[in-house]
Design a protein around this motif. Structure first.
Motif, PDB file in Angstrom:
ATOM      1  N   VAL A 228      15.923  36.252  -7.347  1.00  0.00           N
ATOM      2  CA  VAL A 228      16.216  35.626  -6.043  1.00  0.00           C
ATOM      3  C   VAL A 228      17.385  36.409  -5.447  1.00  0.00           C
ATOM      4  O   VAL A 228      18.414  36.567  -6.107  1.00  0.00           O
ATOM      5  CB  VAL A 228      16.635  34.134  -6.220  1.00  0.00           C
ATOM      6  N   PRO A 229      17.229  36.900  -4.223  1.00  0.00           N
ATOM      7  CA  PRO A 229      18.350  37.649  -3.628  1.00  0.00           C
ATOM      8  C   PRO A 229      19.523  36.719  -3.338  1.00  0.00           C
ATOM      9  O   PRO A 229      19.326  35.526  -3.089  1.00  0.00           O
ATOM     10  CB  PRO A 229      17.761  38.213  -2.331  1.00  0.00           C
ATOM     11  N   ALA A 230      20.733  37.263  -3.359  1.00  0.00           N
ATOM     12  CA  ALA A 230      21.915  36.415  -3.177  1.00  0.00           C
ATOM     13  C   ALA A 230      23.065  37.199  -2.567  1.00  0.00           C
ATOM     14  O   ALA A 230      23.139  38.424  -2.706  1.00  0.00           O
ATOM     15  CB  ALA A 230      22.348  35.851  -4.523  1.00  0.00           C
TER      16      ALA A 230
ATOM     17  N   LEU B 223      14.516  27.215   0.774  1.00  0.00           N
ATOM     18  CA  LEU B 223      15.609  28.193   0.757  1.00  0.00           C
ATOM     19  C   LEU B 223      15.937  28.600   2.201  1.00  0.00           C
ATOM     20  O   LEU B 223      15.115  28.404   3.075  1.00  0.00           O
ATOM     21  CB  LEU B 223      15.178  29.416  -0.069  1.00  0.00           C
ATOM     22  N   PRO B 224      17.064  29.143   2.506  1.00  0.00           N
ATOM     23  CA  PRO B 224      18.106  29.509   1.560  1.00  0.00           C
ATOM     24  C   PRO B 224      18.889  28.314   1.036  1.00  0.00           C
ATOM     25  O   PRO B 224      19.049  27.305   1.712  1.00  0.00           O
ATOM     26  CB  PRO B 224      19.015  30.424   2.382  1.00  0.00           C
ATOM     27  N   PHE B 225      19.373  28.505  -0.184  1.00  0.00           N
ATOM     28  CA  PHE B 225      20.286  27.557  -0.807  1.00  0.00           C
ATOM     29  C   PHE B 225      21.691  28.039  -0.454  1.00  0.00           C
ATOM     30  O   PHE B 225      22.003  29.211  -0.606  1.00  0.00           O
ATOM     31  CB  PHE B 225      20.040  27.603  -2.320  1.00  0.00           C
TER      32      PHE B 225
ATOM     33  N   TYR C 220      28.782  26.253   8.776  1.00  0.00           N
ATOM     34  CA  TYR C 220      27.699  27.189   8.444  1.00  0.00           C
ATOM     35  C   TYR C 220      26.641  26.517   7.560  1.00  0.00           C
ATOM     36  O   TYR C 220      25.825  27.183   6.953  1.00  0.00           O
ATOM     37  CB  TYR C 220      28.283  28.414   7.731  1.00  0.00           C
ATOM     38  N   SER C 221      26.701  25.200   7.479  1.00  0.00           N
ATOM     39  CA  SER C 221      25.777  24.367   6.691  1.00  0.00           C
ATOM     40  C   SER C 221      25.769  24.712   5.200  1.00  0.00           C
ATOM     41  O   SER C 221      24.738  24.672   4.555  1.00  0.00           O
ATOM     42  CB  SER C 221      24.358  24.380   7.274  1.00  0.00           C
ATOM     43  N   PHE C 222      26.935  25.029   4.664  1.00  0.00           N
ATOM     44  CA  PHE C 222      27.094  25.169   3.214  1.00  0.00           C
ATOM     45  C   PHE C 222      27.589  23.824   2.683  1.00  0.00           C
ATOM     46  O   PHE C 222      28.474  23.211   3.279  1.00  0.00           O
ATOM     47  CB  PHE C 222      28.134  26.250   2.861  1.00  0.00           C
TER      48      PHE C 222
ATOM     49  N   GLU D 250      28.173  30.843  -1.796  1.00  0.00           N
ATOM     50  CA  GLU D 250      27.041  31.644  -2.277  1.00  0.00           C
ATOM     51  C   GLU D 250      25.804  31.241  -1.488  1.00  0.00           C
ATOM     52  O   GLU D 250      25.599  30.064  -1.196  1.00  0.00           O
ATOM     53  CB  GLU D 250      26.791  31.399  -3.777  1.00  0.00           C
ATOM     54  N   LEU D 251      25.002  32.233  -1.151  1.00  0.00           N
ATOM     55  CA  LEU D 251      23.781  31.998  -0.374  1.00  0.00           C
ATOM     56  C   LEU D 251      22.621  32.644  -1.128  1.00  0.00           C
ATOM     57  O   LEU D 251      22.656  33.853  -1.393  1.00  0.00           O
ATOM     58  CB  LEU D 251      23.968  32.626   1.017  1.00  0.00           C
TER      59      LEU D 251
END
Ligand code: HAM
Length: 417
Positions: free
Chosen positions: A297-299, A99-101, A33-35, A129-130
């Motif tokens: 920042v939404p998360a 982003l997203p981070f 998921y590219s984390f 965490e995203l």
């Protein structure tokens, strides 16, 4: 005898392969998921958790390992992974990067809880965490990551429960409704709930006290108080999950135990015998970054306890890889043969094989017993005669036949098996 502190566990060498397996699957799933991995300190300033996790949570009020360091600063061992990641995100200016981070972690965490099965004082979390995406696709991506992780581990008796607890706008109306409901019951409710009544009445919903729990069962549900935006967001999350074939049930009783959540909250619950309860949890927390003093920042994210996961896997009989074995044990019958075995083991390791040899001048019988305990696939025995001929007697431990193999050809011989 000095014992291990209460609520902690050793992971012994005979068990660590299970941990390594779960961690490998965690890393591979996060990568799909590219984390990328983030590592933050095991301790932080106490204020990070009291502000981040929330002053009314059990974690902050009762369970933190807090102490003054030698410089007189109040320090806390992390009770969870999210707040540290949020602090690192802000401190390293990551909001100004594209982003997203997306980050994941495998870390230890500390809570002063009453130890029981699946509840420890030192435990380990896999979490992700995203940051930066406010749409429902981000919630759905995190949930599908978790779902895939559990499927990759072969878990079947787990079910996903989701809910929405709204945003500060609709939460205010909801809080009023909760207060109206709880006010007449306050005298019967516990001290904690009385304190929560003013500060955060939603916390009263998942109180563990029996009487409070009975009263809370009839409380208004956040879902009935969602504003239009929150409702549309929740519908969006469900539509993505439907599209991705992730099954779930909407469970209005889920409010989560930490204060930072907004909108989507979710838990995976296990139905495996002997391991009932919440396996993991997560949700959206759009207010945390601003609560910590930065631009909002939404998360969204999740966390799972590895000890609990292992317990559920064992209760379900989920497949586990075999314990890692040794390819070849090299036994020496005398001093000179032992020295040759030692050097030969080094040559084999250079070819990528896993080896062990005698370090204790033991008899062949004792060496064979040890090789057996290591799960050695082959044992190469070297004695005076073998040493002179430059060969080893290689015993296949599964077939129990032996072959003479030249030292120079031993690596190839073993690699082909
Ligand atoms: P949490 O629900 O407090 O959420 O913990 C997540 C998971 O950690 C639990 O479901 C459980 O598997 C494990 N866990 C918690 N406490 C213990 C304990 N004392 N012993 C063993 N395992 C435990 C969080 O920690 C959030 N940070 C999750 C999150 C990440 N939300 C958004 N991002």
């Amino acid at each position: 005898m000095i014992n291990i502190p209460k609520g902690c566990k050793d992971v012994l060498p005979s068990q660590s392969y299970k941990w390594q397996y779960i961690e490998r699957v965690a890393r591979e799933t996060a990568k799909a998921y590219s984390f990328k991995e983030i590592r933050t300190p095991v301790f932080e300033h106490t204020e990070l958790f009291s502000r981040g996790v929330g002053e009314t949570t059990d974690v902050v009020t009762k369970e933190m390992y807090t102490f003054l360091d030698k410089g007189g600063r109040s320090i806390t061992l992390r009770p969870e992974g999210t707040a540290g990641v949020a602090r690192a995100f802000i401190e390293n200016g990551l909001a100004s990067e594209p982003l997203p981070f997306k980050a994941y972690y495998l870390c230890s965490a500390y809570r002063y809880e009453r130890p029981q099965a699946g509840r420890l004082r030192e435990f380990h979390q896999f979490g992700a965490e995203l940051y930066g995406a406010e749409g429902p696709a981000a919630d759905a991506e995190v949930i599908t990551l978790v779902d895939r992780f559990l499927k990759n581990l072969g878990l079947k008796k787990v079910s996903l429960h989701i809910n929405s607890i709204g945003c500060p706008a609709c939460r205010a109306t909801y809080h009023e409704a909760l207060k109206t409901y709880f006010r007449p019951h306050l005298a019967e409710m516990c001290e904690d709930c009385n304190a929560r009544f003013e500060k955060n009445p939603m916390r009263m919903i998942d109180c563990k006290n029996e009487t409070c729990g009975k009263i809370a069962a009839g409380a208004p549900r956040a879902l009935d108080y969602l504003c239009d935006d929150c409702r549309a967001h929740f519908e969006g999350v469900k539509a993505y999950l439907d599209g991705a074939g992730v099954s779930y049930c909407v469970d209005p009783s889920i409010v989560r135990g930490l204060d930072y959540y907004t909108r989507t909250v979710f838990e995976f619950v296990t139905e495996a015998a002997g391991a009932q309860g919440t396996l993991l949890g997560g949700g959206r927390y759009d207010g945390l970054i601003s609560q910590l003093g930065a631009k909002p920042v939404p998360a969204v994210g999740f966390g799972v306890g590895l000890e609990r996961l292992l317990m559920v896997m064992e209760a379900e009989g989920a497949p586990m890889p075999e314990e890692e074995h040794v390819d070849c044990y090299l036994a020496g019958l005398d001093e000179a043969s032992r020295t040759r075995a030692f050097l030969l083991a080094e040559e084999l390791r250079a070819s990528g094989l896993t080896c062990a040899c005698d370090l204790m001048q033991r008899s062949l019988k004792a060496q064979m017993k040890y090789a057996d305990k290591l799960g050695a696939r082959f044992v190469a025995v070297i004695g005076e005669e073998e040493l002179a001929d430059g060969v080893a007697q290689v015993k296949d431990m599964r077939a129990s036949n032996a072959e003479r193999v030249k030292f120079s050809e031993l690596a190839q011989y073993l690699l082909k098996r």
